[in-house]
Design a protein around this motif. Structure first.
Motif, PDB file in Angstrom:
ATOM      1  N   ARG A  26     -92.983  29.641  -0.780  1.00 50.29           N
ATOM      2  CA  ARG A  26     -93.249  29.884  -2.203  1.00 50.29           C
ATOM      3  C   ARG A  26     -92.244  30.831  -2.837  1.00 50.29           C
ATOM      4  N   LEU A  27     -91.743  31.818  -2.097  1.00 46.82           N
ATOM      5  CA  LEU A  27     -90.739  32.722  -2.669  1.00 46.82           C
ATOM      6  C   LEU A  27     -89.445  31.993  -2.964  1.00 46.82           C
ATOM      7  N   LEU A  28     -89.138  30.950  -2.200  1.00 48.93           N
ATOM      8  CA  LEU A  28     -87.915  30.190  -2.443  1.00 48.93           C
ATOM      9  C   LEU A  28     -88.024  29.316  -3.683  1.00 48.93           C
ATOM     10  N   ALA A  29     -89.237  28.949  -4.068  1.00 48.61           N
ATOM     11  CA  ALA A  29     -89.441  28.028  -5.183  1.00 48.61           C
ATOM     12  C   ALA A  29     -89.618  28.727  -6.527  1.00 48.61           C
ATOM     13  N   LEU A  30     -89.546  30.047  -6.567  1.00 45.52           N
ATOM     14  CA  LEU A  30     -89.722  30.759  -7.828  1.00 45.52           C
ATOM     15  C   LEU A  30     -88.586  30.449  -8.790  1.00 45.52           C
ATOM     16  N   ARG A  31     -88.921  30.335 -10.056  1.00 45.21           N
ATOM     17  CA  ARG A  31     -87.947  30.041 -11.113  1.00 45.21           C
ATOM     18  C   ARG A  31     -88.095  31.088 -12.213  1.00 45.21           C
ATOM     19  N   PRO A  32     -87.044  31.313 -12.998  1.00 45.60           N
ATOM     20  CA  PRO A  32     -87.161  32.245 -14.123  1.00 45.60           C
ATOM     21  C   PRO A  32     -88.345  31.869 -15.027  1.00 45.60           C
ATOM     22  N   GLY A  33     -89.109  32.882 -15.395  1.00 43.45           N
ATOM     23  CA  GLY A  33     -90.300  32.664 -16.206  1.00 43.45           C
ATOM     24  C   GLY A  33     -91.580  32.644 -15.393  1.00 43.45           C
ATOM     25  N   ASP A  34     -91.476  32.415 -14.082  1.00 48.43           N
ATOM     26  CA  ASP A  34     -92.667  32.407 -13.228  1.00 48.43           C
ATOM     27  C   ASP A  34     -93.225  33.814 -13.085  1.00 48.43           C
ATOM     28  N   ARG A  35     -94.515  33.877 -12.852  1.00 46.73           N
ATOM     29  CA  ARG A  35     -95.195  35.142 -12.558  1.00 46.73           C
ATOM     30  C   ARG A  35     -95.938  34.971 -11.248  1.00 46.73           C
ATOM     31  N   PHE A  36     -95.983  36.059 -10.457  1.00 43.48           N
ATOM     32  CA  PHE A  36     -96.745  36.025  -9.211  1.00 43.48           C
ATOM     33  C   PHE A  36     -97.281  37.417  -8.913  1.00 43.48           C
ATOM     34  N   GLU A  37     -98.288  37.469  -8.070  1.00 47.06           N
ATOM     35  CA  GLU A  37     -98.923  38.729  -7.695  1.00 47.06           C
ATOM     36  C   GLU A  37     -98.553  39.067  -6.255  1.00 47.06           C
ATOM     37  N   PHE A  38     -98.166  40.313  -6.047  1.00 42.20           N
ATOM     38  CA  PHE A  38     -97.846  40.803  -4.710  1.00 42.20           C
ATOM     39  C   PHE A  38     -98.350  42.226  -4.596  1.00 42.20           C
ATOM     40  N   ARG A  39     -99.216  42.470  -3.621  1.00 41.95           N
ATOM     41  CA  ARG A  39     -99.803  43.797  -3.409  1.00 41.95           C
ATOM     42  C   ARG A  39    -100.406  44.358  -4.688  1.00 41.95           C
ATOM     43  N   ASP A  40    -101.217  43.558  -5.316  1.00 41.67           N
ATOM     44  CA  ASP A  40    -101.958  43.936  -6.529  1.00 41.67           C
ATOM     45  C   ASP A  40    -101.072  44.285  -7.721  1.00 41.67           C
ATOM     46  N   GLU A  41     -99.850  43.798  -7.730  1.00 39.77           N
ATOM     47  CA  GLU A  41     -98.969  44.006  -8.876  1.00 39.77           C
ATOM     48  C   GLU A  41     -98.432  42.652  -9.336  1.00 39.77           C
ATOM     49  N   ILE A  42     -98.379  42.455 -10.655  1.00 38.95           N
ATOM     50  CA  ILE A  42     -97.862  41.215 -11.233  1.00 38.95           C
ATOM     51  C   ILE A  42     -96.369  41.372 -11.475  1.00 38.95           C
ATOM     52  N   TYR A  43     -95.601  40.382 -11.027  1.00 33.51           N
ATOM     53  CA  TYR A  43     -94.149  40.366 -11.235  1.00 33.51           C
ATOM     54  C   TYR A  43     -93.765  39.165 -12.081  1.00 33.51           C
ATOM     55  N   HIS A  44     -92.765  39.360 -12.920  1.00 31.22           N
ATOM     56  CA  HIS A  44     -92.214  38.308 -13.765  1.00 31.22           C
ATOM     57  C   HIS A  44     -90.785  38.058 -13.288  1.00 31.22           C
ATOM     58  N   VAL A  45     -90.445  36.798 -12.994  1.00 31.42           N
ATOM     59  CA  VAL A  45     -89.110  36.454 -12.509  1.00 31.42           C
ATOM     60  C   VAL A  45     -88.173  36.351 -13.700  1.00 31.42           C
ATOM     61  N   LYS A  46     -87.167  37.220 -13.737  1.00 32.19           N
ATOM     62  CA  LYS A  46     -86.181  37.217 -14.813  1.00 32.19           C
ATOM     63  C   LYS A  46     -85.057  36.223 -14.519  1.00 32.19           C
ATOM     64  N   THR A  47     -84.452  36.321 -13.327  1.00 34.03           N
ATOM     65  CA  THR A  47     -83.370  35.412 -12.939  1.00 34.03           C
ATOM     66  C   THR A  47     -83.526  35.020 -11.472  1.00 34.03           C
ATOM     67  N   SER A  48     -82.953  33.886 -11.130  1.00 35.47           N
ATOM     68  CA  SER A  48     -82.897  33.418  -9.743  1.00 35.47           C
ATOM     69  C   SER A  48     -81.512  32.856  -9.483  1.00 35.47           C
ATOM     70  N   ASP A  49     -80.909  33.278  -8.394  1.00 39.92           N
ATOM     71  CA  ASP A  49     -79.584  32.796  -8.009  1.00 39.92           C
ATOM     72  C   ASP A  49     -79.621  32.306  -6.568  1.00 39.92           C
ATOM     73  N   VAL A  50     -78.919  31.215  -6.314  1.00 39.15           N
ATOM     74  CA  VAL A  50     -78.782  30.683  -4.964  1.00 39.15           C
ATOM     75  C   VAL A  50     -77.303  30.642  -4.632  1.00 39.15           C
ATOM     76  N   ILE A  51     -76.938  31.285  -3.530  1.00 35.30           N
ATOM     77  CA  ILE A  51     -75.553  31.292  -3.066  1.00 35.30           C
ATOM     78  C   ILE A  51     -75.531  30.691  -1.669  1.00 35.30           C
ATOM     79  N   ALA A  52     -74.797  29.599  -1.515  1.00 37.56           N
ATOM     80  CA  ALA A  52     -74.694  28.924  -0.218  1.00 37.56           C
ATOM     81  C   ALA A  52     -73.307  29.138   0.356  1.00 37.56           C
ATOM     82  N   SER A  53     -73.256  29.504   1.626  1.00 40.09           N
ATOM     83  CA  SER A  53     -71.991  29.623   2.340  1.00 40.09           C
ATOM     84  C   SER A  53     -72.122  28.866   3.653  1.00 40.09           C
ATOM     85  N   ASP A  54     -71.063  28.862   4.428  1.00 39.37           N
ATOM     86  CA  ASP A  54     -71.124  28.187   5.726  1.00 39.37           C
ATOM     87  C   ASP A  54     -72.108  28.878   6.667  1.00 39.37           C
ATOM     88  N   ALA A  55     -72.273  30.190   6.512  1.00 38.57           N
ATOM     89  CA  ALA A  55     -73.107  30.961   7.422  1.00 38.57           C
ATOM     90  C   ALA A  55     -74.584  30.961   7.039  1.00 38.57           C
TER      91      ALA A  55
END
Length: 75
Positions: A26-55
């Motif tokens: 589920r953490l990998l599928a978060l997109r900007p604008g999503d909200r989720f709860e973790f340890r009784d705190e609500i978080y709003h996703v501002k940005t998401s970036d994916v960087i792929a390398s050979d490693a």
């Protein structure tokens, strides 16, 4: 034939398999604008970036929570 099936099942159970929780992706599928709860705190996703390398593949989420900004980096 029965013994070969039994041996195959036995080998499968003895091998150390990777076990993943159904919620781990589920953490990998978060997109900007999503909200989720973790340890009784609500978080709003501002940005998401994916960087792929050979490693590896790295996913970074910039978050805004009630206690301020946060960053999650998954590799």
């Amino acid at each position: 034939m029965f013994s070969s099936i039994r041996d195959l099942i036995g080998q499968w159970f003895r091998v150390d398999r990777v076990r993943v929780s159904p919620t781990s992706g589920r953490l990998l599928a978060l997109r900007p604008g999503d909200r989720f709860e973790f340890r009784d705190e609500i978080y709003h996703v501002k940005t998401s970036d994916v960087i792929a390398s050979d490693a590896a593949v790295e996913v970074t989420h910039e978050l805004e929570g009630s206690s301020g900004p946060a960053r999650v980096m998954l590799r």
